[in-house]
Design a protein around this motif. Sequence first.
Motif, short mmCIF file in Angstrom:
data_model
loop_
_atom_site.label_atom_id
_atom_site.label_comp_id
_atom_site.label_asym_id
_atom_site.label_seq_id
_atom_site.Cartn_x
_atom_site.Cartn_y
_atom_site.Cartn_z
N ASN A 148 0.82 -1.21 0.00
CA ASN A 148 0.00 0.00 0.00
C ASN A 148 0.86 1.26 0.00
OD1 ASN A 148 -2.63 -0.93 -0.18
ND2 ASN A 148 -2.81 -1.29 2.02
N ASP A 149 1.87 1.28 0.88
CA ASP A 149 2.72 2.48 0.97
C ASP A 149 3.45 2.74 -0.34
OD1 ASP A 149 1.92 2.82 3.55
OD2 ASP A 149 3.65 1.82 4.43
N LEU A 191 0.86 3.98 -3.03
CA LEU A 191 0.37 5.32 -2.72
C LEU A 191 1.43 6.39 -2.93
CD1 LEU A 191 -1.72 4.54 0.49
CD2 LEU A 191 -2.59 5.13 -1.77
N SER A 192 2.69 5.99 -2.92
CA SER A 192 3.77 6.96 -3.16
C SER A 192 3.99 7.22 -4.64
CB SER A 192 5.08 6.45 -2.54
OG SER A 192 5.53 5.28 -3.21
N VAL A 234 -5.73 7.23 -6.64
CA VAL A 234 -6.15 6.32 -5.58
C VAL A 234 -7.32 5.47 -6.03
CG1 VAL A 234 -7.05 6.20 -3.22
CG2 VAL A 234 -5.30 7.88 -3.79
N SER A 253 -14.30 4.30 -1.11
CA SER A 253 -13.56 5.41 -1.73
C SER A 253 -13.31 6.54 -0.74
CB SER A 253 -14.32 5.94 -2.95
OG SER A 253 -15.60 6.44 -2.58
N SER A 268 -12.96 6.07 2.58
CA SER A 268 -12.18 5.61 3.74
C SER A 268 -10.96 4.77 3.37
CB SER A 268 -13.08 4.80 4.67
OG SER A 268 -13.63 3.69 3.99
N LEU A 310 -7.96 5.46 2.05
CA LEU A 310 -6.66 5.97 2.49
C LEU A 310 -6.44 5.73 3.98
CD1 LEU A 310 -6.15 9.35 0.59
CD2 LEU A 310 -4.75 7.30 0.44
N ARG A 311 -7.48 5.96 4.76
CA ARG A 311 -7.35 5.75 6.21
C ARG A 311 -7.14 4.28 6.54
NH1 ARG A 311 -11.80 7.58 7.38
NH2 ARG A 311 -12.99 5.72 7.94
N ALA A 313 -5.95 1.92 4.42
CA ALA A 313 -4.72 1.41 3.82
C ALA A 313 -3.49 1.80 4.61
CB ALA A 313 -4.59 1.90 2.38
N THR A 314 -3.57 2.92 5.34
CA THR A 314 -2.41 3.39 6.09
C THR A 314 -2.54 3.11 7.59
OG1 THR A 314 -3.43 5.59 6.24
CG2 THR A 314 -1.89 5.19 4.43
#
Length: 532
Positions: free
Chosen positions: A101-102, A105-106, A111, A267, A269, A271-272, A274-275
Motif C-alpha cells: 500500500n505504501d 500510494l507513493s 487512488v 472510496s 475511507s 486511504l485511512r 490502507a495506512t
Amino acid sequence: MLKLLVKKQMMEIFRNYFYNPKTNQKRSTVSLVLFILLFAAIMVGILGGMFTFLSVTLCKAFVPMGFGWLHFAIMGLLAILLGAFGSVFNTFSSLYLSKDNDLLLSLPIPVRHILLSRLLSVYLMGLLYSAVVSIPAGIVYCVYATVTPAVILGCVLMVLTVSIIVLILSCLLGWVVARISLKLKNKSFISVLASLVFIGLYYFFYFKAQSIISNLIVNAAAYGEKIQASAYPVYLFARVGEGDPAAMGLVTLVTGLLLALTWYILSRSFLRMATATGKSKKAALKANAIRSRSMSGALLSREFGRFLSSPNYILNCSFGTLFLLVLGVAVLIKGSALLPALDKINGQYPGFIPVLACAAVCMVASMNDMAAPSVSLEGKNLWLVQSLPVEPWAVLRAKLSVQLILTAIPAFLCCICIGIILPGSLSQLLLMGLTVMLFVVLSALFCLFMGVKFPNLTWTNEVVPIKQSFSVFLAMMGSWVYTIALGAGYFLCRRLLSATAYLSVISLFTALLSLLLYRWLRTRGTKIFATL
C-alpha cells in the motif's frame, strides 16, 4: 494503468503457479500448463461436479412440484457462502492490509485506480468460487425446466447477482477481519481460529448433508411457505433464477444500490484503512530486573515462539493435538454406546480392543510432525543459531521438545479416557498407555531425524518445508506404516502371543528404536546440523 494493476493483483494471488517457491525461479511453460489444468480439474471437475450432482438431486424433486425457486435459493446461498469464504482473506490481505500500500500510494497513480484494481481482484476471486455453484445450478435447471429467454436471462443474472453479493460481503467481512487483526498481538490466532471453524463446519455439513437434503425434499411445501412468509427477500432472490421479471428488476436494483454504497464508503475511507497500523500504547520505562532463563528454557521458548507465530505451521503440523483431545472426549461421551459391540469383538478376539485402541491413538498422534520441518524453517537464518555458544544438541533438543510436549500431554489424557471406558485388564490398559507414550517419543525422534537428514534451507515460502518437503512426507508415511503394522501384527501373532505379551514386545521394540534414533541424533545428527 488499471489493467496493469489488476494483472499485478492476480499475479500475486496465483504466484505459486508461475514461480517455483523452492527456487524462486519462473516455471517452465509445461509446468505452468499442468498447474493450470490441475487447478481447473479441482475447481471444475471436483467442486463443479459435486455441486452439479447436488443440483440434479434438488431439481429432480423441486421442479415437478413447482418449487424450482427453492432450488435456486439453496444453491444461491451455498454459492454466496463458498464465494465469501474463498475471497474474504484475499480481501483482508489485498484490500485493507496489503504490504505494498505504501509503495503504490507513493507513486503517481490515482487512488481510485488502486482501489478499483483491488476490488476487481476480490470480485474475480469471489466469482471464481461462487461460479462453481451458481453456473451448474443454472445449467441443471434449464435441463429439467422449460427454457425460455426469460429463464436464460434469469440464470445469467443469478450468477452475476451472486458474485456481486459475494463482493459486498467480502468487503464487509474483510474489514472486520482487518480490524480484529490490527488489535491482536498474535495475528496467527485469527487465521488458525477461522480455519478450525471452517473445518468444523465442513465436517458438520458433510455428515449432515444427506439428512438435510432428504428432509428438504420431503417437506418442500412446508419450507417453501415458511420462506415466503418469513424470509421474503430470499424468495425474491431465488425467483430471479426462474426468470421472474419483477424479481429480476427489484433484485438488480437493490444489488446495484448496495454495490454503489460499498464503493462510496470504500472510496471515502480507503486511504485511512490502507495506512492504518493499529493503536499502540505508550509505555513508560520502568527499571525492572531482567528475568534470566536457562539455556534450554530460552531455546525452547524460541521454538515455541516460531511455532505459534505461523498459522501454516500450527494448522499443518499439530492437528494430532486437537484430534487426540476430541477423541478422548468422544470416547467418554459415546463410549458406553459402543460397549456391546466392543464386548462382542473382545469375545471373538480376546485382548484385541486394547491393541486396536493403542494403534488408533498412535495413528492420531502421528498427525503431529512439528520436528520434521523445524530444521528447514531456520532457512537462511540457520547461521544465527549455529553461532550461539550452545551445543548443537541443545538446539535439536528444543525442537524435539516442542513435539513431545504438544503430543505427549493430549495423548496421555486420551489414554486415560479410553482406559475408563474400554474393556480390558489393568495390565493391558497400562501397557497400552506405555506403548502410546513410547510411540510419541519414537515419532518425535523420527521426525527430527528426517528433518536433519533431508533439510531444505533454500525455500522462499514457509509452506514448502511445512507441507511439501521430503522430510515431512517420509516422517508422516513412516509413522503411519508403523501404526498400521502395530494393529495388523496382532492378528498374525494372536495365536502365539496374548495381548499383554504382544504389547510388551511392541513396547520393548519401540523403546529400542527410540534409543537408536536418540543415539544417532546425539552423535551423527549433531555433526550434520553443525555443518549445514
